[in-house]
Design a protein around this motif. Structure first.
Motif, mmCIF file in Angstrom:
data_model
loop_
_atom_site.group_PDB
_atom_site.id
_atom_site.type_symbol
_atom_site.label_atom_id
_atom_site.label_comp_id
_atom_site.label_asym_id
_atom_site.label_seq_id
_atom_site.Cartn_x
_atom_site.Cartn_y
_atom_site.Cartn_z
ATOM 1 N N SER A 161 0.806 -1.222 0.000
ATOM 2 C CA SER A 161 0.000 0.000 0.000
ATOM 3 C C SER A 161 0.839 1.272 0.000
ATOM 4 N N HIS A 162 2.089 1.196 0.454
ATOM 5 C CA HIS A 162 2.941 2.376 0.557
ATOM 6 C C HIS A 162 4.306 2.035 -0.034
ATOM 7 N N SER A 163 4.545 2.495 -1.234
ATOM 8 C CA SER A 163 5.730 2.082 -1.986
ATOM 9 C C SER A 163 7.036 2.605 -1.408
ATOM 10 N N HIS A 164 6.972 3.528 -0.443
ATOM 11 C CA HIS A 164 8.185 4.048 0.178
ATOM 12 C C HIS A 164 8.559 3.287 1.443
ATOM 13 N N ILE A 165 7.868 2.168 1.690
ATOM 14 C CA ILE A 165 8.123 1.378 2.895
ATOM 15 C C ILE A 165 8.451 -0.062 2.510
ATOM 16 N N LEU A 166 9.522 -0.596 3.091
ATOM 17 C CA LEU A 166 9.919 -1.986 2.931
ATOM 18 C C LEU A 166 9.802 -2.673 4.290
ATOM 19 N N ALA A 167 9.734 -4.000 4.280
ATOM 20 C CA ALA A 167 9.656 -4.723 5.550
ATOM 21 C C ALA A 167 10.098 -6.159 5.359
ATOM 22 N N ALA A 168 10.619 -6.756 6.447
ATOM 23 C CA ALA A 168 11.052 -8.153 6.431
ATOM 24 C C ALA A 168 10.986 -8.703 7.844
ATOM 25 N N GLY A 169 11.277 -9.984 7.976
ATOM 26 C CA GLY A 169 11.329 -10.598 9.294
ATOM 27 C C GLY A 169 9.957 -10.731 9.927
ATOM 28 N N ASP A 170 9.926 -10.684 11.257
ATOM 29 C CA ASP A 170 8.685 -10.915 11.994
ATOM 30 C C ASP A 170 7.661 -9.805 11.832
ATOM 31 N N ALA A 171 8.043 -8.701 11.201
ATOM 32 C CA ALA A 171 7.087 -7.611 11.010
ATOM 33 C C ALA A 171 6.273 -7.782 9.736
ATOM 34 N N ALA A 172 6.724 -8.670 8.834
ATOM 35 C CA ALA A 172 6.175 -8.689 7.480
ATOM 36 C C ALA A 172 5.543 -10.023 7.107
ATOM 37 N N ALA A 173 4.698 -9.976 6.082
ATOM 38 C CA ALA A 173 4.094 -11.180 5.507
ATOM 39 C C ALA A 173 4.052 -11.018 3.996
ATOM 40 N N ARG A 174 4.586 -11.988 3.284
ATOM 41 C CA ARG A 174 4.556 -11.941 1.819
ATOM 42 C C ARG A 174 3.143 -12.242 1.325
ATOM 43 N N THR A 175 2.690 -11.462 0.334
ATOM 44 C CA THR A 175 1.358 -11.672 -0.229
ATOM 45 C C THR A 175 1.390 -12.493 -1.509
ATOM 46 N N ASP A 176 2.573 -12.627 -2.116
ATOM 47 C CA ASP A 176 2.667 -13.341 -3.387
ATOM 48 C C ASP A 176 2.837 -14.837 -3.210
ATOM 49 N N ARG A 177 3.187 -15.266 -1.988
ATOM 50 C CA ARG A 177 3.372 -16.683 -1.716
ATOM 51 C C ARG A 177 3.408 -16.902 -0.214
ATOM 52 N N PRO A 178 2.972 -18.058 0.258
ATOM 53 C CA PRO A 178 3.072 -18.326 1.703
ATOM 54 C C PRO A 178 4.526 -18.530 2.094
ATOM 55 N N ALA B 206 7.001 -19.108 5.693
ATOM 56 C CA ALA B 206 7.107 -19.235 7.147
ATOM 57 C C ALA B 206 7.840 -18.036 7.716
ATOM 58 N N ARG B 207 7.403 -17.588 8.898
ATOM 59 C CA ARG B 207 8.060 -16.462 9.559
ATOM 60 C C ARG B 207 9.292 -17.007 10.275
ATOM 61 N N SER B 208 10.418 -16.990 9.559
ATOM 62 C CA SER B 208 11.633 -17.629 10.048
ATOM 63 C C SER B 208 12.822 -16.708 9.852
ATOM 64 N N GLY B 209 13.791 -16.816 10.764
ATOM 65 C CA GLY B 209 15.008 -16.026 10.635
ATOM 66 C C GLY B 209 15.768 -16.327 9.366
ATOM 67 N N VAL B 210 15.587 -17.538 8.842
ATOM 68 C CA VAL B 210 16.245 -17.914 7.579
ATOM 69 C C VAL B 210 15.851 -16.937 6.472
ATOM 70 N N HIS B 211 14.555 -16.648 6.387
ATOM 71 C CA HIS B 211 14.075 -15.764 5.319
ATOM 72 C C HIS B 211 14.479 -14.314 5.569
ATOM 73 N N ARG C 198 13.321 -14.460 -3.892
ATOM 74 C CA ARG C 198 12.579 -15.627 -4.361
ATOM 75 C C ARG C 198 13.101 -16.853 -3.621
ATOM 76 N N PRO C 199 12.443 -17.207 -2.544
ATOM 77 C CA PRO C 199 12.916 -18.332 -1.728
ATOM 78 C C PRO C 199 12.925 -19.635 -2.512
ATOM 79 N N ARG C 200 13.830 -20.502 -2.124
ATOM 80 C CA ARG C 200 13.853 -21.837 -2.702
ATOM 81 C C ARG C 200 12.623 -22.606 -2.250
ATOM 82 N N ARG C 201 12.383 -23.708 -2.930
ATOM 83 C CA ARG C 201 11.214 -24.515 -2.589
ATOM 84 C C ARG C 201 11.280 -25.007 -1.144
ATOM 85 N N HIS C 202 12.496 -25.380 -0.701
ATOM 86 C CA HIS C 202 12.686 -25.855 0.657
ATOM 87 C C HIS C 202 13.715 -24.986 1.370
#
Length: 378
Positions: free
Chosen positions: A276-293, A295-300, A326-330
């Motif tokens: 919704s706001h193109s000037h804001i980025l986010a990752a980690g436990d604050a964020a959720a990807r909408t293009d694919r499920p 897991a909320r993990s430190g790896v990502h 683009r995370p790997r399948r596993h």
């Protein structure tokens, strides 16, 4: 950027000192700070404790001061101002963050990599014996105090059947400085042991838990009339109850009006950019990807860091973000069993042994050493 021409310097704000933002700061050290008039890191702690090494610390495989990144030194080398406070509110349209102490930080571009909020009390109920895994710094300090005082509990309940809960259960069972090994019970929740993992992995981990006499109960736990109960069965006595139940979205996210997923986490696309706001980025436990499920993990969060670093430079230059995660399948998980071994999981593949633990230590310590060297300027 608001009030500025494309490419003109502005203020970039990093909110949270998590795994992704450590990579951003490292990028600024290596490549030079981006063209911003002001660079700010807002975080409540002057150091990042790497959660992946905490189970090993519990088992006496690492010293307490290992697994820590000096955020203050890294920020200084990256040309960023360090503000020791936490985010309490966000106005994404006015581009202002309000801190818990009441300060206001205006920004042109912001990235959020804050930890989520512990939800143990919400899921289990309130009780003075309850200890949240999040924030990880407070969790480590509480257990360090117990170890130093010689008051290690004789019986500990761990609530949460994910990889984090499993590793903590193993670490506590093998806790260093304990005269007697604590009796540990792992209450997984209705989803059972390691939901989302392959059957072969779950069986291998279940065997390791049984070998160490860690009781596993596949049910939801709840404090009822002062007692911890699961599936109608009392889990008492319990001197300590660890909530490894995952994180909830910070309340300020939903209150801000920024787009979120159904659980209240900042909704981001493959570029880690707010939908919704193109000037804001986010990752980690604050964020959720909408293009694919995902897991909320430190790896990502670790892998998203370089993507955010690249896209911050693009946005500050007035260009659209190009880098995508683009995370790997596993995902590779290396679970420390606390007894000198570890279990490796990659999709349906599983392996166990001392060599797996040596592999895990090499990866973890290498990650820490990389940022420690940058912070020291070597």
């Amino acid at each position: 950027m608001a009030g500025k021409q494309a490419g003109e310097a502005g203020t970039v704000l990093l909110v949270g000192g998590g795994h992704a933002h450590v990579a951003v700061l490292a990028d600024w050290v290596r490549r030079g700070p981006p063209a911003a008039a002001r660079r700010v890191l807002l975080t409540p702690e002057p150091a990042l404790r790497y959660s992946g090494m905490v189970p090993g610390w519990l088992a006496g495989q690492h010293a307490e001061d290992e697994g820590v990144v000096d955020l203050g030194a890294l920020a200084a080398r990256a040309g960023a101002e360090l503000v020791l406070d936490r985010c309490a509110a966000l106005d994404p349209d006015a581009r202002v963050v309000t801190t818990a102490a009441g300060g206001r930080i205006a920004f042109d571009i912001a990235s959020f990599d804050t930890g989520g909020e512990g939800q143990g009390a919400a899921l289990l109920g309130a009780d003075p014996r309850l200890l949240e895994v999040r924030p990880i710094g407070a969790f480590v300090q509480r257990l360090a105090d117990l170890r130093a005082s010689g008051q290690i509990p004789a019986r500990i309940i761990v609530a949460g059947g994910g990889a984090g809960g499993v590793e903590i259960a193993f670490g506590l069972r093998n806790m260093a400085d304990a005269d007697l090994r604590p009796d540990v019970v792992l209450v997984t929740g209705a989803g059972g042991l390691l939901p989302g993992f392959a059957d072969r992995v779950r069986r291998r981990v279940a065997t390791a838990l049984a070998r160490q006499e860690i009781t596993v109960i596949a049910a939801e736990a709840r404090f009822t009339d002062g007692a911890l109960v699961a599936d109608g069965q009392s889990l008492e006595p319990a001197q300590l109850v660890i909530a490894a139940t995952g994180s909830a979205a910070p309340a300020w996210v939903r209150a801000s009006g920024i787009a979120t997923d159904g659980s209240g986490f900042i909704a981001v696309d493959a570029h880690q950019r707010s939908t919704s706001h193109s000037h804001i980025l986010a990752a980690g436990d604050a964020a959720a990807r909408t293009d694919r499920p995902l897991a909320r993990s430190g790896v990502h969060a670790v892998f998203a860091g370089p993507v955010i670093a690249a896209n911050l430079r693009s946005l500050l230059a007035g260009e659209p973000p190009r880098a995508a995660y683009r995370p790997r399948r596993h995902s590779l998980y290396l679970m420390n069993t606390g007894d000198g071994r570890a279990i490796a999981s990659y999709g349906p593949l599983v392996a166990e042994g001392r060599w797996v633990l040596a592999w895990k230590h090499r990866i973890d310590k290498g990650w820490i050493a990389e940022y420690a060297a940058l912070a020291r300027g070597v």
